[in-house]
Motif scaffolding. Structure first.
Motif, short mmCIF file in Angstrom:
data_model
loop_
_atom_site.label_atom_id
_atom_site.label_comp_id
_atom_site.label_asym_id
_atom_site.label_seq_id
_atom_site.Cartn_x
_atom_site.Cartn_y
_atom_site.Cartn_z
N VAL A 42 -38.36 54.01 5.13
CA VAL A 42 -37.72 53.59 3.82
C VAL A 42 -38.10 52.32 2.97
O VAL A 42 -37.95 50.93 4.27
N LYS A 43 -37.44 51.82 1.58
CA LYS A 43 -37.67 49.85 1.45
C LYS A 43 -36.10 50.20 0.67
O LYS A 43 -35.85 50.97 0.55
N LYS A 44 -36.07 48.95 0.29
CA LYS A 44 -35.18 48.84 -0.45
C LYS A 44 -34.99 49.35 -1.80
O LYS A 44 -36.21 49.42 -2.66
N GLY A 45 -34.24 50.12 -2.34
CA GLY A 45 -34.03 50.44 -3.39
C GLY A 45 -34.95 52.35 -3.82
O GLY A 45 -34.52 53.04 -4.48
N ASP A 46 -35.00 52.59 -2.41
CA ASP A 46 -35.58 54.03 -2.17
C ASP A 46 -33.69 55.07 -1.96
O ASP A 46 -32.69 54.21 -1.94
N TYR A 47 -33.75 55.46 -2.76
CA TYR A 47 -32.66 56.78 -3.13
C TYR A 47 -32.98 57.49 -1.58
O TYR A 47 -33.88 58.07 -0.90
N VAL A 48 -31.59 58.38 -0.92
CA VAL A 48 -31.78 58.78 0.45
C VAL A 48 -30.62 59.92 0.08
O VAL A 48 -29.81 59.69 -0.55
N CYS A 49 -31.04 60.96 0.88
CA CYS A 49 -29.70 62.52 1.31
C CYS A 49 -29.35 61.92 2.71
O CYS A 49 -29.94 62.16 3.46
N LYS A 50 -27.93 62.14 2.40
CA LYS A 50 -27.50 62.80 3.91
C LYS A 50 -28.16 64.31 4.30
O LYS A 50 -29.02 65.04 4.66
N GLY A 51 -29.04 63.35 5.73
CA GLY A 51 -29.83 64.12 6.44
C GLY A 51 -30.75 63.74 6.83
O GLY A 51 -31.66 64.37 7.91
N GLU A 52 -31.26 63.16 5.83
CA GLU A 52 -32.14 62.46 5.72
C GLU A 52 -33.86 61.23 6.74
O GLU A 52 -32.29 60.75 7.02
N VAL A 53 -34.62 61.67 7.04
CA VAL A 53 -34.71 60.64 8.20
C VAL A 53 -35.52 59.38 7.63
O VAL A 53 -36.14 59.44 6.59
N VAL A 54 -34.55 58.66 8.30
CA VAL A 54 -35.23 56.86 7.42
C VAL A 54 -35.77 55.70 8.23
O VAL A 54 -36.31 54.97 8.82
N ALA A 55 -36.06 56.55 9.92
CA ALA A 55 -36.87 55.59 10.94
C ALA A 55 -36.55 56.76 11.69
O ALA A 55 -36.47 58.33 12.19
N ARG A 56 -37.50 56.46 13.07
CA ARG A 56 -38.38 56.78 14.19
C ARG A 56 -38.26 55.75 14.77
O ARG A 56 -39.16 54.86 14.82
N ARG A 57 -37.98 56.14 16.07
CA ARG A 57 -38.25 56.39 17.00
C ARG A 57 -39.71 55.83 18.24
O ARG A 57 -39.94 57.53 17.95
N LYS A 58 -40.78 54.99 18.18
CA LYS A 58 -42.01 55.72 18.60
C LYS A 58 -42.22 55.92 20.15
O LYS A 58 -41.09 55.79 21.17
N GLY A 59 -43.41 55.98 20.69
CA GLY A 59 -43.69 56.25 21.86
C GLY A 59 -42.96 57.62 22.47
O GLY A 59 -43.07 58.68 21.59
N PHE A 60 -43.23 58.18 24.07
CA PHE A 60 -43.01 58.99 24.44
C PHE A 60 -41.72 59.88 24.01
O PHE A 60 -41.69 60.92 23.67
N LEU A 61 -40.78 58.49 24.26
CA LEU A 61 -39.14 59.43 23.58
C LEU A 61 -39.41 59.31 22.91
O LEU A 61 -37.66 59.23 22.09
N THR A 62 -39.65 59.79 21.05
CA THR A 62 -39.71 59.83 19.84
C THR A 62 -38.50 60.41 19.41
O THR A 62 -38.46 61.41 20.25
N ILE A 63 -37.48 60.07 18.85
CA ILE A 63 -36.51 60.73 18.39
C ILE A 63 -36.53 60.31 16.40
O ILE A 63 -36.53 58.81 16.85
N PRO A 64 -35.97 60.71 15.97
CA PRO A 64 -35.43 59.90 14.53
C PRO A 64 -33.81 59.96 14.08
O PRO A 64 -33.26 60.27 14.26
N LEU A 65 -33.97 58.63 13.12
CA LEU A 65 -33.06 58.79 12.72
C LEU A 65 -32.41 59.02 11.46
O LEU A 65 -33.59 58.99 10.19
N HIS A 66 -31.17 59.86 11.59
CA HIS A 66 -31.12 59.71 9.84
C HIS A 66 -29.80 59.02 9.17
O HIS A 66 -28.82 58.76 9.58
N SER A 67 -29.98 59.16 8.00
CA SER A 67 -28.91 58.45 6.60
C SER A 67 -27.84 60.04 7.28
O SER A 67 -27.65 61.01 6.95
N SER A 68 -26.08 59.41 7.42
CA SER A 68 -25.64 60.21 7.71
C SER A 68 -24.66 59.87 5.79
O SER A 68 -23.70 60.91 6.07
N ILE A 69 -25.33 59.30 4.52
CA ILE A 69 -24.40 60.00 3.47
C ILE A 69 -25.43 59.55 2.90
O ILE A 69 -27.09 59.38 2.67
N SER A 70 -25.60 59.87 1.44
CA SER A 70 -26.48 60.43 0.19
C SER A 70 -26.17 58.71 -0.58
O SER A 70 -25.16 58.41 -0.84
N GLY A 71 -27.18 58.07 -1.06
CA GLY A 71 -27.12 56.90 -1.74
C GLY A 71 -28.66 55.72 -2.18
O GLY A 71 -28.95 56.55 -1.10
#
Ligand code: SF4
Ligand code: SF4
Length: 422
Positions: A42-71
């Motif tokens: 995501v970048k500054k100014g983006d609107y995100v929903c609760k549960g939306e993926v905002v970042a992701r760990r790379k590589g073999f152990l990849t896993i998403p990170l979610h927003s816990s709110i909307s905003g």
């Protein structure tokens, strides 16, 4: 197993529970375990929903990170992480609408194939919630035959009652999930490990276990660190392993992780909240709090009645044995942070000279020599012979030390010495 009976101090937060779900801003730390190799989505100014993926760990152990709110994403800031480090975070301003991307119909949780199960818990961002932060799906993504699932409800660290709280509140859902995991992954049986003296939690499961014939409850002794994965597996199976329990056909999941799996399978909900124990003698009202991931803890502390803010406070993320001492309580909640303990710093915490008593060696469950590691914590050559990486950071060497030496901290520094130039 070597172990020690510790004063538990769990009564102050036990059976106390509340919810804090109104953070003005959340901060999603760009770190999973120790890994900061994270892609920002995501970048500054983006609107995100609760549960939306905002970042992701790379590589073999990849896993998403979610927003816990909307905003709205309002920027990137460094904030205090429970590892004690300042970590770059995505700052999201809450619009208090709780908008989600799409709601999934509730589903029967055992009707998934193994591959679907792995994808669901991966996409839900589920990691070990007992403190390790290891992506849970990796444990099931194996060609090896899983014989037994061990559900770790031991919570042997003093003060912490987060797992106890989820167990009492969600015993039925947890049993249903364990049964589904067995069916989906063709695992023969499951064991729920609970401490002997934890009668209320034992009762919560014993009264609901009914006809789940493949699930057994095992009472474990009230000894620290019996909740440590290796010690627990050894106690239950009378068998040991080298690196990972799957070597002997075992998967271990923490009880809070099992409930996160339930939420993902049943409702398609990613891991965006957890119970954190906020406790210690300096808290006005120690309690367990259900909080959104990314919430600043000091905000929660104020919401539950505050704390005594004297100069001599000790803020510990996690329990007093394995936890990390923080510079202040302005720390951000993550999926793998189970507690914050606020204590009064005692004078006898001051270190004295080592008296070579050997107690730290006697007590070490990893059978290494903490005193020798302490003496050579910057000497890579000496450390290589001392099997430093076997340390599980249980803290028993510091606890037992009559000279009040923070032996575990030296062993951790020694591990860093070995990691340098790797
Ligand atoms: S050296 Fe590590 S494993 Fe051994 S007692 Fe100390 S902290 Fe625990
Ligand atoms: S327990 Fe403390 S005083 Fe005793 S040998 Fe270990 S470090 Fe030294």
């Amino acid at each position: 197993m070597k172990g020690i009976k510790l004063v538990q101090n769990k009564e102050m937060s036990k059976d106390r529970f509340t919810i804090y779900n109104k953070p003005k801003n959340i901060y999603i730390p760009l770190i999973v375990g120790n890994d900061i190799d994270i892609t920002i989505l995501v970048k500054k100014g983006d609107y995100v929903c609760k549960g939306e993926v905002v970042a992701r760990r790379k590589g073999f152990l990849t896993i998403p990170l979610h927003s816990s709110i909307s905003g709205t994403v309002v920027g990137f800031e460094e904030q205090l992480h429970h590892s004690g480090k300042y970590v770059k975070c995505i700052k999201i301003e809450n619009d208090f609408k709780e908008r989600t991307i799409e709601k999934q119909e509730e589903k029967p949780i055992s009707k998934y194939s193994k591959q679907e199960f792995i994808e669901i818990i991966k996409n839900a961002g589920i990691i070990g919630m007992g403190g390790a932060g290891f992506p849970t799906y990796i444990k099931y993504q194996t060609e090896q035959n899983i014989k037994t699932l061990i559900v770790n409800a031991v919570e042997c660290e003093p003060y912490i009652t987060a797992d106890y709280t989820i167990g009492i509140q969600k015993a039925e859902e947890i049993l249903e999930t364990i049964d589904a995991i067995l069916e989906i992954n063709r695992i023969q049986n499951a064991v729920i490990a609970i401490k002997k003296n934890n009668s209320k939690l034992l009762q919560a499961f014993q009264t609901r276990i009914g006809t789940y014939v493949n699930i057994k409850i095992v009472e474990v002794p009230n000894l620290y660190p019996i909740g440590w994965e290796k010690a627990l597996v050894q106690f239950i199976t009378r068998n040991t392993y080298d690196k990972l329990p799957i070597e002997i056909g075992i998967v271990v999941n923490n009880i809070s992780t099992i409930y996160a799996i339930y939420q993902a399978l049943k409702k398609g909900v990613p891991l965006t909240e957890r119970i954190v124990t906020i406790t210690g003698e300096m808290l006005k009202q120690p309690t367990n709090v259900l909080v959104k991931i990314g919430t600043p803890i000091h905000e929660v502390i104020e919401a539950i009645g505050g704390m005594k803010r004297t100069k001599d406070i000790l803020c510990i993320a996690g329990g007093p044995m394995m936890g990390i001492t923080l510079p202040n309580d302005n720390v951000i909640v993550t999926a793998d942070m189970n507690a914050i303990v606020i204590l009064k710093e005692k004078e006898d915490f001051l270190e004295q000279t080592c008296m070579r008593c050997g107690k730290c060696v006697e007590v070490c469950p990893s059978r290494i020599e903490p005193v020798l590691i302490k003496d050579s914590y910057e000497n890579k050559e000496a450390l290589l012979k001392l099997q430093v990486n076997k340390c599980v950071e249980c803290g028993l060497c510091s606890y037992i030390c009559p000279a009040k030496i923070k032996v575990r901290e030296y062993v951790k520094k020694a591990k860093e010495t070995l990691r340098k130039d790797e």
